[in-house]
Scaffold this motif. Structure first.
Motif, PDB file in Angstrom:
ATOM      1  N   ILE A 206       0.830  -1.204   0.000  1.00  0.00           N
ATOM      2  CA  ILE A 206       0.000   0.000   0.000  1.00  0.00           C
ATOM      3  C   ILE A 206       0.863   1.252   0.000  1.00  0.00           C
ATOM      4  CG2 ILE A 206      -1.716   1.329   1.299  1.00  0.00           C
ATOM      5  CD1 ILE A 206      -2.842  -1.348   2.308  1.00  0.00           C
ATOM      6  N   LEU A 207       1.923   1.241   0.813  1.00  0.00           N
ATOM      7  CA  LEU A 207       2.807   2.412   0.853  1.00  0.00           C
ATOM      8  C   LEU A 207       3.550   2.598  -0.462  1.00  0.00           C
ATOM      9  CD1 LEU A 207       4.466   2.622   4.377  1.00  0.00           C
ATOM     10  CD2 LEU A 207       2.677   4.011   3.392  1.00  0.00           C
ATOM     11  N   GLY A 252       3.756  -8.956  -6.065  1.00  0.00           N
ATOM     12  CA  GLY A 252       2.885  -7.905  -5.557  1.00  0.00           C
ATOM     13  C   GLY A 252       3.467  -6.524  -5.803  1.00  0.00           C
ATOM     14  N   MET A 253       4.758  -6.378  -5.572  1.00  0.00           N
ATOM     15  CA  MET A 253       5.420  -5.100  -5.834  1.00  0.00           C
ATOM     16  C   MET A 253       5.384  -4.760  -7.328  1.00  0.00           C
ATOM     17  SD  MET A 253       8.676  -5.519  -3.230  1.00  0.00           S
ATOM     18  CE  MET A 253       9.357  -3.906  -3.582  1.00  0.00           C
ATOM     19  N   PRO A 418      -4.113   3.650  -4.255  1.00  0.00           N
ATOM     20  CA  PRO A 418      -3.002   2.732  -3.933  1.00  0.00           C
ATOM     21  C   PRO A 418      -3.460   1.339  -3.547  1.00  0.00           C
ATOM     22  CG  PRO A 418      -2.720   4.836  -2.838  1.00  0.00           C
ATOM     23  CD  PRO A 418      -4.103   4.835  -3.404  1.00  0.00           C
ATOM     24  N   THR A 419      -4.708   1.207  -3.107  1.00  0.00           N
ATOM     25  CA  THR A 419      -5.194  -0.104  -2.691  1.00  0.00           C
ATOM     26  C   THR A 419      -5.678  -0.951  -3.864  1.00  0.00           C
ATOM     27  OG1 THR A 419      -7.387   0.840  -2.286  1.00  0.00           O
ATOM     28  CG2 THR A 419      -5.878   0.739  -0.418  1.00  0.00           C
ATOM     29  N   ALA A 420      -6.029  -0.318  -4.987  1.00  0.00           N
ATOM     30  CA  ALA A 420      -6.606  -1.058  -6.116  1.00  0.00           C
ATOM     31  C   ALA A 420      -5.644  -2.105  -6.681  1.00  0.00           C
ATOM     32  CB  ALA A 420      -7.062  -0.091  -7.198  1.00  0.00           C
ATOM     33  N   PRO A 421      -4.391  -1.761  -7.019  1.00  0.00           N
ATOM     34  CA  PRO A 421      -3.506  -2.811  -7.558  1.00  0.00           C
ATOM     35  C   PRO A 421      -3.169  -3.885  -6.534  1.00  0.00           C
ATOM     36  CG  PRO A 421      -2.266  -0.786  -7.175  1.00  0.00           C
ATOM     37  CD  PRO A 421      -3.717  -0.450  -7.001  1.00  0.00           C
ATOM     38  N   VAL A 422      -3.200  -3.540  -5.246  1.00  0.00           N
ATOM     39  CA  VAL A 422      -2.930  -4.547  -4.208  1.00  0.00           C
ATOM     40  C   VAL A 422      -4.065  -5.565  -4.173  1.00  0.00           C
ATOM     41  CG1 VAL A 422      -2.392  -4.940  -1.784  1.00  0.00           C
ATOM     42  CG2 VAL A 422      -1.668  -2.814  -2.886  1.00  0.00           C
ATOM     43  N   LEU A 423      -5.305  -5.076  -4.195  1.00  0.00           N
ATOM     44  CA  LEU A 423      -6.456  -5.984  -4.224  1.00  0.00           C
ATOM     45  C   LEU A 423      -6.461  -6.813  -5.506  1.00  0.00           C
ATOM     46  CD1 LEU A 423      -9.392  -3.859  -2.769  1.00  0.00           C
ATOM     47  CD2 LEU A 423      -8.483  -5.998  -1.856  1.00  0.00           C
ATOM     48  N   TYR A 424      -6.123  -6.162  -6.616  1.00  0.00           N
ATOM     49  CA  TYR A 424      -6.044  -6.877  -7.892  1.00  0.00           C
ATOM     50  C   TYR A 424      -5.058  -8.029  -7.791  1.00  0.00           C
ATOM     51  CZ  TYR A 424      -5.281  -7.476 -12.968  1.00  0.00           C
ATOM     52  OH  TYR A 424      -5.160  -7.973 -14.247  1.00  0.00           O
ATOM     53  N   ILE A 427      -6.370 -10.995  -5.464  1.00  0.00           N
ATOM     54  CA  ILE A 427      -7.405 -11.832  -6.078  1.00  0.00           C
ATOM     55  C   ILE A 427      -6.835 -12.619  -7.253  1.00  0.00           C
ATOM     56  CG2 ILE A 427      -9.601 -11.778  -7.319  1.00  0.00           C
ATOM     57  CD1 ILE A 427     -10.375  -9.385  -5.571  1.00  0.00           C
ATOM     58  N   ALA A 428      -6.063 -11.947  -8.132  1.00  0.00           N
ATOM     59  CA  ALA A 428      -5.500 -12.634  -9.296  1.00  0.00           C
ATOM     60  C   ALA A 428      -4.520 -13.718  -8.865  1.00  0.00           C
ATOM     61  CB  ALA A 428      -4.815 -11.625 -10.212  1.00  0.00           C
ATOM     62  N   ASN A 429      -3.644 -13.406  -7.930  1.00  0.00           N
ATOM     63  CA  ASN A 429      -2.630 -14.364  -7.510  1.00  0.00           C
ATOM     64  C   ASN A 429      -3.255 -15.576  -6.835  1.00  0.00           C
ATOM     65  OD1 ASN A 429       0.220 -15.159  -6.803  1.00  0.00           O
ATOM     66  ND2 ASN A 429      -0.589 -14.876  -4.737  1.00  0.00           N
ATOM     67  N   ASN A 430      -4.231 -15.349  -5.973  1.00  0.00           N
ATOM     68  CA  ASN A 430      -4.845 -16.477  -5.287  1.00  0.00           C
ATOM     69  C   ASN A 430      -5.688 -17.324  -6.226  1.00  0.00           C
ATOM     70  OD1 ASN A 430      -4.470 -16.576  -2.149  1.00  0.00           O
ATOM     71  ND2 ASN A 430      -4.582 -14.406  -2.659  1.00  0.00           N
ATOM     72  N   PHE A 431      -6.328 -16.679  -7.213  1.00  0.00           N
ATOM     73  CA  PHE A 431      -7.093 -17.494  -8.151  1.00  0.00           C
ATOM     74  C   PHE A 431      -6.164 -18.329  -9.027  1.00  0.00           C
ATOM     75  CE2 PHE A 431      -9.045 -18.328 -12.247  1.00  0.00           C
ATOM     76  CZ  PHE A 431     -10.170 -19.029 -11.833  1.00  0.00           C
TER      77      PHE A 431
END
Length: 489
Positions: A206-207, A252-253, A418-424, A427-431
Motif C-alpha cells: 500500500i505504501l 505484488g510489488m 493505492p489499494t486497487a492494484p494490491v487488491l487486484y 485476487i488474481a494471484n490467489n485465483f
C-alpha cells in the motif's frame, strides 16, 4: 507493455521444439514427453496472442504462464531427461510414457482455458468496493507503519517460538507446530501467527502505491522505509523456507509498480534475476538442512523449480488421472467444502478435516506416508477427483473464464487508488494459485490475504481518520489530480 508479441514468439518456439522432438524421438517416450510439454505454450498462448485485445504485464494469464513454465515446460524436461533423487521421487511407479500421455490431457486443458479466456468480455463493476484512501496523511502513515511493525515482529517471534525457535543451523527450513493429542503427534501451521506477520507485506504494498501515485521520484527516506518493510515481510517466508511466498512479495510489488509507472522489458528481465537468485539460495539452505550438512550450495533455480512440484505440474495431474478412481475413489464434491472448518485451530480440534488435498494424494495415490506435508495438485485435477472427466473439462473452461473476468474487472481501476492494484494482485494471484492447490486451501489463502490486507488498511486509514482536522493531510485526490477519486459507499 503488451505481451501479445511475446506470446506469439513463445507459441512459435513451442511448435518448433515439439516438431524437433518428434523428429528425434524415434518412438522414444522421453522425447515425446518433452515435445508435448513444449506444446503447452501454444496451447495456452496462441489464441490470446492473435487477439486484437492487448495482454498486459499484470494480466492473470502471465501468472498462469509462469505456473505452466515451471510445472509443464520445465517439468516435462526434468521428467524426460532428469537424473536426481527429486525426479525419482516424483516419478513414483509411473513411466515416462504415462507422463507423456498425461501431458496430452494437460494440453487439452490449457487449450480450453485459452478459448474461454479469450472469449470472455464480461466484467464486474468494482468501483464502489475499492477502499478509499482519502484519509491517508503523513502522521497517520507514521503511526500505522509503527503499529504494523510491532504487530508483525511480535507475530514473527510467536511463529518461530511455536515452530521450534530460531536455530542458525536450520535458518531456512519447513516449519510446523507440533503438539501431542491422544498420544499422537499432531502438526499445525501456526496459522494465526502467520496471518498477523503478513500485515507488514500489505503495509509495504500500500505504501509503495502511496509513494508512486504522487508521480515524483522516491526520496531516500521513502526508499529506506520500503526496504525495511520488505525485509520484515520477507522474514516469515525466509525462516519458514516458503519460497513461493517470498516470490509473491516480488510479484505484488510488480503489480503496484506497473499500475503507476512504466517498465521496460530490459528492466523487467534484470529485476527478475533477483527472485531467481533468492529461490536458488533458499533451496540450497533447505537441502543443507534436509541432508544435515553444515555446508551451503547454491541450487540452479531452473532445476529446483520443476523439482519442487510447484506450478501447473504434469506430474501431479498425471498421478491424479492414473490414480482416480483406482487408488482414490471419486469424492463427488466433498473436497470443495473443507474450508469451512479452517478457522478452528488444530490445537483445539486436532482431528478437523484437512483443507489441503495434498496429504490424501500422497497417501492414497502415491501410497506414501504423509507425516507433515503432501503433494499439491491443481483445482482442475481436483475437478477430476470429484466428477471425473466432466469435472476436468468444465473446471478448465471455468478457470479461463474467471481469470479473464478478474482482468476485465480490475483493468480500468487498478491505478485509481493505492489499494486497487494490491487488491487486484491478491485476487488474481490467489485465483491463479489454484493451478497448484485445491479449492478449499485456495479459499483459505485468499481469506487470509484479504484479512491481512484489511488490517493493514485499517492501521493506515482509520487511525488517520481520527486525527484532528487541523492536521495537514496528504490526499491522493490532490497528489494525483489527473486521476479521479472514488470512495466506497
Amino acid at each position: 507493455m503488451k505481451m501479445n508479441g511475446i506470446y506469439l514468439g513463445l507459441s512459435v518456439y513451442g511448435i518448433l521444439a515439439a516438431l524437433l522432438a518428434l523428429l528425434l524421438s524415434h518412438g522414444q517416450s522421453s522425447w515425446l514427453l518433452f515435445g508435448f510439454g513444449q506444446l503447452s505454450l501454444p496451447a495456452l498462448l496462441l489464441i490470446p496472442s492473435l487477439m486484437s485485445r492487448p495482454i498486459r504485464l499484470t494480466d492473470p494469464l502471465n501468472l498462469l504462464l509462469l505456473a505452466v513454465f515451471i510445472g509443464t515446460v520445465l517439468g516435462s524436461a526434468m521428467l524426460a531427461f532428469g537424473d536426481s533423487p527429486a525426479r525419482t521421487s516424483i516419478m513414483a511407479d509411473w513411466t515416462v510414457y504415462d507422463y507423456a500421455t498425461g501431458s496430452l490431457w494437460m494440453m487439452l486443458s490449457l487449450f480450453i482455458i485459452s478459448i474461454t479466456y479469450s472469449g470472455t468480455k464480461k466484467r464486474i463493476e468494482l468501483r464502489r468496493f475499492l477502499p478509499s484512501s482519502q484519509h491517508f496523511s503523513a502522521a497517520g502513515v507514521s503511526i500505522g507503519v509503527l503499529l504494523a511493525v510491532i504487530i508483525s515482529l511480535f507475530a514473527l517471534v510467536s511463529y518461530l517460538s511455536a515452530t521450534g525457535g530460531l536455530n542458525l543451523a536450520e535458518i531456512s527450513r519447513k516449519r510446523t507446530a507440533e503438539f501431542v493429542s491422544n498420544g499422537q503427534v499432531v502438526y499445525a501451521g501456526a496459522g494465526y501467527s502467520q496471518l498477523f506477520a503478513t500485515i507488514s507485506r500489505y503495509i509495504l504494498l500500500i505504501l509503495l502505491g502511496f509513494f508512486l501515485q504522487r508521480k515524483g521520484r522516491l526520496n531516500v527516506a521513502n526508499k529506506t522505509l520500503l526496504l525495511l518493510l520488505f525485509l520484515l515481510s520477507a522474514a516469515l517466508p525466509f525462516f519458514s523456507s516458503s519460497r513461493g511466498s517470498l516470490m509473491q512479495i516480488f510479484f505484488g510489488m510488480l503489480y503496484v509498480f506497473v499500475a503507476f509507472r512504466n517498465v521496460t522489458m530490459r528492466s523487467l528481465i534484470l529485476v527478475s534475476l533477483v527472485p531467481l537468485f533468492i529461490f536458488g539460495a533458499m533451496t540450497g539452505l533447505r537441502v543443507a538442512w534436509q541432508s544435515g550438512s553444515s555446508g551451503f550450495n547454491f541450487e540452479n533455480p531452473l532445476l529446483a523449480l520443476p523439482e519442487s512440484g510447484n506450478g501447473l505440474a504434469i506430474a501431479s495431474t498425471t498421478a491424479v488421472l492414473n490414480g482416480v478412481p483406482d487408488r482414490m475413489p471419486y469424492q463427488y464434491g466433498t473436497t470443495l467444502t473443507s474450508w469451512v472448518f479452517a478457522p478452528i485451530p488444530r490445537s483445539i480440534w486436532p482431528g478437523k478435516p484437512e483443507t489441503s488435498l495434498g496429504r490424501r494424494i500422497k497417501e492414497e495415490i502415491y501410497q506414501r506416508d504423509a507425516i507433515r506435508n503432501g503433494y499439491p495438485t491443481s483445482v482442475i485435477a481436483e475437478g477430476y477427483i470429484n466428477f471425473g472427466w466432466l469435472g476436468f473439462l468444465l473446471g478448465s473452461a471455468l478457470f479461463g473464464f474467471v481469470m479473464r473476468l478478474i482482468a476485465n474487472s480490475f483493468d480500468p481501476l487498478k491505478s485509481m487508488t493505492p489499494t486497487a492494484p494490491v487488491l487486484y494482485y491478491i485476487i488474481a494471484n490467489n485465483f491463479v494459485g489454484l493451478s497448484n492447490t485445491n479449492l478449499s486451501l485456495g479459499i483459505i489463502r485468499l481469506g487470509t490475504d484479504l484479512v491481512a490486507f484489511s488490517l493493514a488498511y485499517v492501521l493506515l486509514r482509520y487511525i488517520i481518520a481520527r486525527q484532528p482536522n487541523r492536521r495537514p493531510r496528504i490526499s491522493f485526490a490532490v497528489a494525483t489530480t489527473a486521476q479521479p477519486h472514488f470512495s466506497p459507499r
